[in-house]
Design an enzyme around this catalytic site. Structure first.
Site, PDB file in Angstrom:
ATOM      1  N   LYS A   1       0.771  -1.227   0.088  1.00  0.00           N
ATOM      2  CA  LYS A   1      -0.023  -0.142   0.286  1.00  0.00           C
ATOM      3  C   LYS A   1       0.493   1.264   0.191  1.00  0.00           C
ATOM      4  O   LYS A   1       2.145   1.234   0.111  1.00  0.00           O
ATOM      5  CB  LYS A   1      -0.889  -0.062   1.105  1.00  0.00           C
ATOM      6  CG  LYS A   1      -2.543  -1.679   0.879  1.00  0.00           C
ATOM      7  CD  LYS A   1      -3.381  -1.371   2.511  1.00  0.00           C
ATOM      8  CE  LYS A   1      -4.333  -1.966   2.317  1.00  0.00           C
ATOM      9  NZ  LYS A   1      -4.806  -2.178   3.228  1.00  0.00           N
TER      10      LYS A   1
ATOM     11  N   ASN B   1      -2.261   0.473   6.351  1.00  0.00           N
ATOM     12  CA  ASN B   1      -1.213  -0.704   7.177  1.00  0.00           C
ATOM     13  C   ASN B   1      -0.115  -1.947   5.852  1.00  0.00           C
ATOM     14  O   ASN B   1      -0.008  -2.702   6.188  1.00  0.00           O
ATOM     15  CB  ASN B   1      -2.351  -2.140   8.353  1.00  0.00           C
ATOM     16  CG  ASN B   1      -3.636  -2.181   6.835  1.00  0.00           C
ATOM     17  OD1 ASN B   1      -3.262  -1.995   5.887  1.00  0.00           O
ATOM     18  ND2 ASN B   1      -5.110  -3.009   7.387  1.00  0.00           N
TER      19      ASN B   1
ATOM     20  N   HIS C   1      -2.180  -5.568   1.095  1.00  0.00           N
ATOM     21  CA  HIS C   1      -3.743  -6.147   0.748  1.00  0.00           C
ATOM     22  C   HIS C   1      -3.213  -7.389   0.680  1.00  0.00           C
ATOM     23  O   HIS C   1      -2.273  -7.734   0.441  1.00  0.00           O
ATOM     24  CB  HIS C   1      -4.936  -5.828  -0.117  1.00  0.00           C
ATOM     25  CG  HIS C   1      -5.480  -6.383   0.146  1.00  0.00           C
ATOM     26  ND1 HIS C   1      -6.516  -6.297   0.457  1.00  0.00           N
ATOM     27  CD2 HIS C   1      -5.648  -7.091  -1.610  1.00  0.00           C
ATOM     28  CE1 HIS C   1      -7.461  -6.854  -0.064  1.00  0.00           C
ATOM     29  NE2 HIS C   1      -6.554  -7.810  -1.410  1.00  0.00           N
TER      30      HIS C   1
ATOM     31  N   GLU D   1      -9.757 -10.938  -7.347  1.00  0.00           N
ATOM     32  CA  GLU D   1      -9.062  -9.936  -7.059  1.00  0.00           C
ATOM     33  C   GLU D   1      -7.703  -9.769  -8.441  1.00  0.00           C
ATOM     34  O   GLU D   1      -7.679  -8.705  -9.538  1.00  0.00           O
ATOM     35  CB  GLU D   1      -8.636  -9.302  -6.417  1.00  0.00           C
ATOM     36  CG  GLU D   1      -9.508  -9.253  -4.995  1.00  0.00           C
ATOM     37  CD  GLU D   1      -9.380  -9.507  -4.007  1.00  0.00           C
ATOM     38  OE1 GLU D   1      -7.827  -9.389  -3.668  1.00  0.00           O
ATOM     39  OE2 GLU D   1     -10.030  -8.735  -2.346  1.00  0.00           O
TER      40      GLU D   1
HETATM   41  P1  GDP Z   1      -8.483  -6.723   5.755  1.00  0.00           P
HETATM   42  O1  GDP Z   1      -8.817  -7.897   4.977  1.00  0.00           O
HETATM   43  O2  GDP Z   1      -7.399  -7.302   6.536  1.00  0.00           O
HETATM   44  O3  GDP Z   1      -7.423  -5.254   4.656  1.00  0.00           O
HETATM   45  O4  GDP Z   1      -9.538  -5.590   6.542  1.00  0.00           O
HETATM   46  P2  GDP Z   1     -10.700  -5.311   5.575  1.00  0.00           P
HETATM   47  O5  GDP Z   1     -11.575  -6.269   4.135  1.00  0.00           O
HETATM   48  O6  GDP Z   1     -11.964  -5.318   6.655  1.00  0.00           O
HETATM   49  O7  GDP Z   1     -10.688  -3.735   5.612  1.00  0.00           O
HETATM   50  C1  GDP Z   1      -9.791  -3.710   4.444  1.00  0.00           C
HETATM   51  C2  GDP Z   1      -8.650  -2.478   4.344  1.00  0.00           C
HETATM   52  O8  GDP Z   1      -9.801  -1.509   5.026  1.00  0.00           O
HETATM   53  C3  GDP Z   1      -8.313  -2.231   5.225  1.00  0.00           C
HETATM   54  O9  GDP Z   1      -6.372  -3.296   4.893  1.00  0.00           O
HETATM   55  C4  GDP Z   1      -7.778  -0.947   5.894  1.00  0.00           C
HETATM   56  O10 GDP Z   1      -6.795  -0.750   4.969  1.00  0.00           O
HETATM   57  C5  GDP Z   1      -9.113  -0.201   5.786  1.00  0.00           C
HETATM   58  N1  GDP Z   1      -9.519  -0.314   6.654  1.00  0.00           N
HETATM   59  C6  GDP Z   1     -10.256  -1.345   7.483  1.00  0.00           C
HETATM   60  N2  GDP Z   1     -10.370  -1.395   8.937  1.00  0.00           N
HETATM   61  C7  GDP Z   1     -11.167   0.657   9.025  1.00  0.00           C
HETATM   62  C8  GDP Z   1     -11.743   1.435   9.783  1.00  0.00           C
HETATM   63  O11 GDP Z   1     -11.608   0.720  11.306  1.00  0.00           O
HETATM   64  N3  GDP Z   1     -10.900   2.615   9.595  1.00  0.00           N
HETATM   65  C9  GDP Z   1     -10.171   2.541   8.490  1.00  0.00           C
HETATM   66  N4  GDP Z   1     -10.187   3.678   8.346  1.00  0.00           N
HETATM   67  N5  GDP Z   1      -9.763   2.043   8.078  1.00  0.00           N
HETATM   68  C10 GDP Z   1     -10.067   0.956   7.874  1.00  0.00           C
END
Ligand code: GDP
Length: 140
Positions: A11, A114, A117, A128
């Protein structure tokens, strides 16, 4: 165990800090093979399409802003149980919850920025991968 492919993104927070090589080394050390890789700037439309599943989440706009804030490195990883293995190497979404030694624990700046991905299922990995790569670009 099955030979699998998964989709990965380094990222913008990580490319900004020049961490592509260090993250790739962690992926390779875990036994994942980078069989396709390209550094690109996501457009708003690409980010919104990629994260469409999160469109109703309150952080969707911020997430798309972040993902278009600088270059990303898109990748296809191949290996035994690649989907689960990559999730393991990445660590939990929130770096505060991520295990020591994971990419997110080591490098992430926040739950949003973070660093990495990784697809969450083989089915989503296929979707994807095809969003960004043609079959001829995958050289296993
Ligand atoms: P992943 O599968 O671990 O990447 O998590 P998710 O699919 O739940 O979320 C996708 C991406 O959205 C995450 O990797 C973060 O970059 C972002 N994200 C997830 N939860 C949050 C949140 O609570 N706040 C914000 N600002 N970004 C989030």
């Amino acid at each position: 165990m099955a030979l699998e492919r998964t989709f990965s993104i380094i990222k913008p927070d990580a490319t900004r800090r020049n961490l592509t090589g260090k993250i790739n080394a962690m992926l390779e050390d875990a036994g994942l093979r980078i069989i396709a890789q390209r550094r690109i700037q996501l457009t708003r439309a690409m980010a919104e399409g990629f994260y469409a599943v999160h469109a109703e989440r309150p952080f969707f706009g911020d997430l798309c802003d972040f993902m278009t804030s600088g270059p990303v490195v898109i990748q296809v990883l191949e290996g035994e149980d690649a989907v689960a293995k990559n999730r393991e190497v990445m660590g939990a979404t929130n770096p505060e919850d991520a295990a020591i030694g994971t990419i997110r624990k080591t490098f992430a700046e926040s739950i949003e920025a973070n660093s990495a991905h990784g697809s969450d299922s083989a089915e989503n990995a296929a979707i994807e991968i095809s969003y960004f790569f043609a079959d001829v670009e995958l050289v296993g």
